[in-house]
Design a protein around this motif. Structure first.
Motif, PDB file in Angstrom:
ATOM      1  N   MET A 196       0.835  -1.208   0.000  1.00  0.00           N
ATOM      2  CA  MET A 196       0.000   0.000   0.000  1.00  0.00           C
ATOM      3  C   MET A 196       0.865   1.250   0.000  1.00  0.00           C
ATOM      4  SD  MET A 196      -2.891   1.540   0.027  1.00  0.00           S
ATOM      5  CE  MET A 196      -3.708   3.038   0.579  1.00  0.00           C
ATOM      6  N   SER A 197       1.973   1.186   0.738  1.00  0.00           N
ATOM      7  CA  SER A 197       2.805   2.372   0.871  1.00  0.00           C
ATOM      8  C   SER A 197       3.368   2.814  -0.469  1.00  0.00           C
ATOM      9  CB  SER A 197       3.946   2.113   1.859  1.00  0.00           C
ATOM     10  OG  SER A 197       4.798   3.237   1.939  1.00  0.00           O
ATOM     11  N   GLY A 198       3.910   1.838  -1.249  1.00  0.00           N
ATOM     12  CA  GLY A 198       4.470   2.178  -2.553  1.00  0.00           C
ATOM     13  C   GLY A 198       3.421   2.722  -3.500  1.00  0.00           C
ATOM     14  N   GLU A 199       2.252   2.101  -3.509  1.00  0.00           N
ATOM     15  CA  GLU A 199       1.166   2.548  -4.375  1.00  0.00           C
ATOM     16  C   GLU A 199       0.702   3.950  -3.983  1.00  0.00           C
ATOM     17  OE1 GLU A 199      -3.455   1.338  -5.486  1.00  0.00           O
ATOM     18  OE2 GLU A 199      -2.165  -0.089  -4.423  1.00  0.00           O
ATOM     19  N   LEU A 200       0.575   4.196  -2.681  1.00  0.00           N
ATOM     20  CA  LEU A 200       0.142   5.501  -2.210  1.00  0.00           C
ATOM     21  C   LEU A 200       1.184   6.572  -2.547  1.00  0.00           C
ATOM     22  CD1 LEU A 200      -1.839   7.298  -0.713  1.00  0.00           C
ATOM     23  CD2 LEU A 200      -0.793   6.580   1.448  1.00  0.00           C
ATOM     24  N   THR A 201       2.445   6.218  -2.423  1.00  0.00           N
ATOM     25  CA  THR A 201       3.510   7.170  -2.760  1.00  0.00           C
ATOM     26  C   THR A 201       3.430   7.562  -4.231  1.00  0.00           C
ATOM     27  OG1 THR A 201       4.982   6.260  -1.073  1.00  0.00           O
ATOM     28  CG2 THR A 201       5.998   7.552  -2.836  1.00  0.00           C
ATOM     29  N   ARG A 202       3.195   6.586  -5.096  1.00  0.00           N
ATOM     30  CA  ARG A 202       3.065   6.878  -6.524  1.00  0.00           C
ATOM     31  C   ARG A 202       1.840   7.738  -6.796  1.00  0.00           C
ATOM     32  NH1 ARG A 202       4.515   1.418  -6.686  1.00  0.00           N
ATOM     33  NH2 ARG A 202       2.368   0.774  -7.114  1.00  0.00           N
TER      34      ARG A 202
ATOM     35  N   GLU B 151      -5.928  18.248   1.344  1.00  0.00           N
ATOM     36  CA  GLU B 151      -6.395  17.941  -0.009  1.00  0.00           C
ATOM     37  C   GLU B 151      -5.862  16.591  -0.489  1.00  0.00           C
ATOM     38  OE1 GLU B 151      -6.865  22.454  -1.869  1.00  0.00           O
ATOM     39  OE2 GLU B 151      -4.912  21.466  -1.874  1.00  0.00           O
ATOM     40  N   LEU B 152      -4.606  16.316  -0.187  1.00  0.00           N
ATOM     41  CA  LEU B 152      -4.039  15.022  -0.565  1.00  0.00           C
ATOM     42  C   LEU B 152      -4.725  13.881   0.181  1.00  0.00           C
ATOM     43  CD1 LEU B 152      -0.217  15.871  -0.661  1.00  0.00           C
ATOM     44  CD2 LEU B 152      -1.666  15.261  -2.617  1.00  0.00           C
ATOM     45  N   ARG B 153      -4.960  14.079   1.474  1.00  0.00           N
ATOM     46  CA  ARG B 153      -5.592  13.029   2.279  1.00  0.00           C
ATOM     47  C   ARG B 153      -6.988  12.720   1.755  1.00  0.00           C
ATOM     48  NH1 ARG B 153      -6.843  15.065   7.948  1.00  0.00           N
ATOM     49  NH2 ARG B 153      -8.599  15.912   6.777  1.00  0.00           N
ATOM     50  N   GLU B 154      -7.761  13.764   1.436  1.00  0.00           N
ATOM     51  CA  GLU B 154      -9.126  13.548   0.951  1.00  0.00           C
ATOM     52  C   GLU B 154      -9.119  12.896  -0.428  1.00  0.00           C
ATOM     53  OE1 GLU B 154     -10.838  17.420   1.104  1.00  0.00           O
ATOM     54  OE2 GLU B 154     -11.211  17.350   3.284  1.00  0.00           O
ATOM     55  N   ALA B 155      -8.176  13.296  -1.283  1.00  0.00           N
ATOM     56  CA  ALA B 155      -8.119  12.711  -2.626  1.00  0.00           C
ATOM     57  C   ALA B 155      -7.708  11.241  -2.578  1.00  0.00           C
ATOM     58  CB  ALA B 155      -7.153  13.506  -3.501  1.00  0.00           C
ATOM     59  N   CYS B 156      -6.791  10.913  -1.676  1.00  0.00           N
ATOM     60  CA  CYS B 156      -6.291   9.533  -1.573  1.00  0.00           C
ATOM     61  C   CYS B 156      -7.157   8.663  -0.673  1.00  0.00           C
ATOM     62  CB  CYS B 156      -4.853   9.543  -1.056  1.00  0.00           C
ATOM     63  SG  CYS B 156      -3.670  10.342  -2.164  1.00  0.00           S
ATOM     64  N   GLU B 157      -8.015   9.296   0.135  1.00  0.00           N
ATOM     65  CA  GLU B 157      -8.901   8.581   1.060  1.00  0.00           C
ATOM     66  C   GLU B 157      -8.112   7.688   2.007  1.00  0.00           C
ATOM     67  OE1 GLU B 157     -11.658   6.632  -1.596  1.00  0.00           O
ATOM     68  OE2 GLU B 157     -13.051   8.337  -1.487  1.00  0.00           O
ATOM     69  N   VAL B 158      -7.138   8.281   2.677  1.00  0.00           N
ATOM     70  CA  VAL B 158      -6.312   7.571   3.658  1.00  0.00           C
ATOM     71  C   VAL B 158      -6.259   8.406   4.934  1.00  0.00           C
ATOM     72  CG1 VAL B 158      -4.911   6.410   1.912  1.00  0.00           C
ATOM     73  CG2 VAL B 158      -4.226   8.659   2.748  1.00  0.00           C
TER      74      VAL B 158
ATOM     75  N   ASP C   6      -4.101  10.199   8.263  1.00  0.00           N
ATOM     76  CA  ASP C   6      -2.951  11.098   8.337  1.00  0.00           C
ATOM     77  C   ASP C   6      -1.620  10.356   8.351  1.00  0.00           C
ATOM     78  OD1 ASP C   6      -4.794  13.082   8.420  1.00  0.00           O
ATOM     79  OD2 ASP C   6      -4.322  13.801  10.442  1.00  0.00           O
ATOM     80  N   ASP C   7      -1.534   9.287   9.133  1.00  0.00           N
ATOM     81  CA  ASP C   7      -0.269   8.563   9.258  1.00  0.00           C
ATOM     82  C   ASP C   7       0.140   7.925   7.938  1.00  0.00           C
ATOM     83  OD1 ASP C   7      -0.087   9.266  11.894  1.00  0.00           O
ATOM     84  OD2 ASP C   7      -0.983   7.406  12.652  1.00  0.00           O
ATOM     85  N   GLU C   8      -0.831   7.326   7.237  1.00  0.00           N
ATOM     86  CA  GLU C   8      -0.519   6.700   5.950  1.00  0.00           C
ATOM     87  C   GLU C   8      -0.011   7.739   4.955  1.00  0.00           C
ATOM     88  OE1 GLU C   8      -3.438   2.943   5.252  1.00  0.00           O
ATOM     89  OE2 GLU C   8      -4.433   4.900   5.428  1.00  0.00           O
ATOM     90  N   LEU C   9      -0.691   8.898   4.921  1.00  0.00           N
ATOM     91  CA  LEU C   9      -0.279   9.936   3.977  1.00  0.00           C
ATOM     92  C   LEU C   9       1.084  10.493   4.334  1.00  0.00           C
ATOM     93  CD1 LEU C   9      -0.797  11.763   1.582  1.00  0.00           C
ATOM     94  CD2 LEU C   9      -2.065  13.308   3.098  1.00  0.00           C
ATOM     95  N   GLN C  10       1.334  10.693   5.621  1.00  0.00           N
ATOM     96  CA  GLN C  10       2.632  11.224   6.028  1.00  0.00           C
ATOM     97  C   GLN C  10       3.755  10.262   5.661  1.00  0.00           C
ATOM     98  OE1 GLN C  10       3.154  14.455   7.463  1.00  0.00           O
ATOM     99  NE2 GLN C  10       5.141  13.823   6.653  1.00  0.00           N
ATOM    100  N   ASP C  11       3.519   8.973   5.826  1.00  0.00           N
ATOM    101  CA  ASP C  11       4.520   7.972   5.444  1.00  0.00           C
ATOM    102  C   ASP C  11       4.803   8.046   3.942  1.00  0.00           C
ATOM    103  OD1 ASP C  11       4.728   7.110   8.024  1.00  0.00           O
ATOM    104  OD2 ASP C  11       3.397   5.369   7.769  1.00  0.00           O
ATOM    105  N   ALA C  12       3.735   8.219   3.158  1.00  0.00           N
ATOM    106  CA  ALA C  12       3.903   8.292   1.704  1.00  0.00           C
ATOM    107  C   ALA C  12       4.677   9.545   1.304  1.00  0.00           C
ATOM    108  CB  ALA C  12       2.535   8.273   1.018  1.00  0.00           C
ATOM    109  N   ILE C  13       4.379  10.663   1.958  1.00  0.00           N
ATOM    110  CA  ILE C  13       5.090  11.913   1.665  1.00  0.00           C
ATOM    111  C   ILE C  13       6.554  11.796   2.052  1.00  0.00           C
ATOM    112  CG2 ILE C  13       5.292  14.340   2.336  1.00  0.00           C
ATOM    113  CD1 ILE C  13       2.250  14.426   2.541  1.00  0.00           C
ATOM    114  N   ASP C  14       6.809  11.186   3.214  1.00  0.00           N
ATOM    115  CA  ASP C  14       8.202  10.991   3.646  1.00  0.00           C
ATOM    116  C   ASP C  14       8.958  10.102   2.654  1.00  0.00           C
ATOM    117  OD1 ASP C  14       7.697  12.551   5.848  1.00  0.00           O
ATOM    118  OD2 ASP C  14       7.388  10.860   7.212  1.00  0.00           O
TER     119      ASP C  14
END
Length: 233
Positions: A1-7, A24-31, A33-41
């Motif tokens: 999931m992490s790789g897919e979310l990062t892409r 905006e990113l969180r709402e678009a990806c429907e994830v 906060d922690d998942e999105l932050q990991d993807a951004i990192d």
């Protein structure tokens, strides 16, 4: 999931011409906060400075993809085209005043500069660098800087504006500054400037544009090329 979310995050930032906020990113990806932050990192690590031609940057309250500084010269050659003139000194002075004293009215800007600010304010509004922010107690429109201002000057927030207190002129510099401002005021007025005139009531033809609340003018920020000029230097 992490790789897919990062892409996915990378694709969204690629598609957007403006910085995209975390929400905006969180709402678009429907994830969450922690998942999105990991993807951004993870995306930040993949696009680490010096590793790729694209970098992940945080600007104006959001995230964006930007070209590496190493590619700047080649990009300028590839995309060379007629450039719009930079801000005039009058527009830069007005923008500096709004940036440091916002929200501020047009009469206040004119009082600080010593000349009318109507044309400069109109141009800055047209270019999207400032916007209206309510009314003063006297009914005058108040102005503040926009997210585009932060983006063009490469700042995350107004907290990154240069601190005027860091400019500590010597007595000789203060005397030279006062003389230059008085000469500029005399030239614009077409006659000798009043002996009691100070930097607050005359405009500068040199690099110093704004008198800060503490009585010291801040060092001007670099001026980007953002559109046609409307006032002569």
């Amino acid at each position: 999931m992490s790789g897919e979310l990062t892409r996915t995050v990378e694709a969204l930032l690629f598609l957007s011409s403006e910085p995209v906020t975390f929400v905006e990113l969180r709402e678009a990806c429907e994830v969450d906060d922690d998942e999105l932050q990991d993807a951004i990192d993870e995306l930040g690590r993949v696009l680490a400075r010096g590793e790729r031609g694209i970098e992940l940057r945080e600007l104006a309250g959001g995230f964006t993809l930007a070209t590496s500084p190493d590619a700047e010269a080649a990009a300028r050659r590839l995309l060379a085209k007629p450039r719009t003139p930079p801000l005039t000194p009058a527009q830069a002075e007005t923008l500096s005043i709004v940036a440091y004293l916002q929200p501020v009215s047009r009469p206040e800007v004119a009082r600080i500069r010593g000349v009318s600010a109507d044309s400069a304010v109109a141009t800055l509004l047209e270019r999207g660098l400032i916007e209206e922010s309510g009314r003063s107690q006297f009914g005058a429109a108040l102005y503040r800087t926009t997210a585009l201002f932060l983006k063009l000057f490469g700042m995350k927030s107004l907290d990154e504006l240069p601190d005027p207190a860091r400019w500590d002129p010597t007595p000789e510099e203060e005397a030279d500054l006062r003389d230059r401002l008085l000469r500029a005021g005399e030239a614009r007025a077409g006659g000798p400037a009043p002996l009691g005139a100070g930097p607050e009531v005359v405009a500068s033809s040199g690099p110093v544009a704004v008198e800060a609340p503490g009585g010291e003018p801040p060092e001007p920020a670099p001026v980007p090329d953002v559109g046609p000029a409307d006032e002569p230097a």
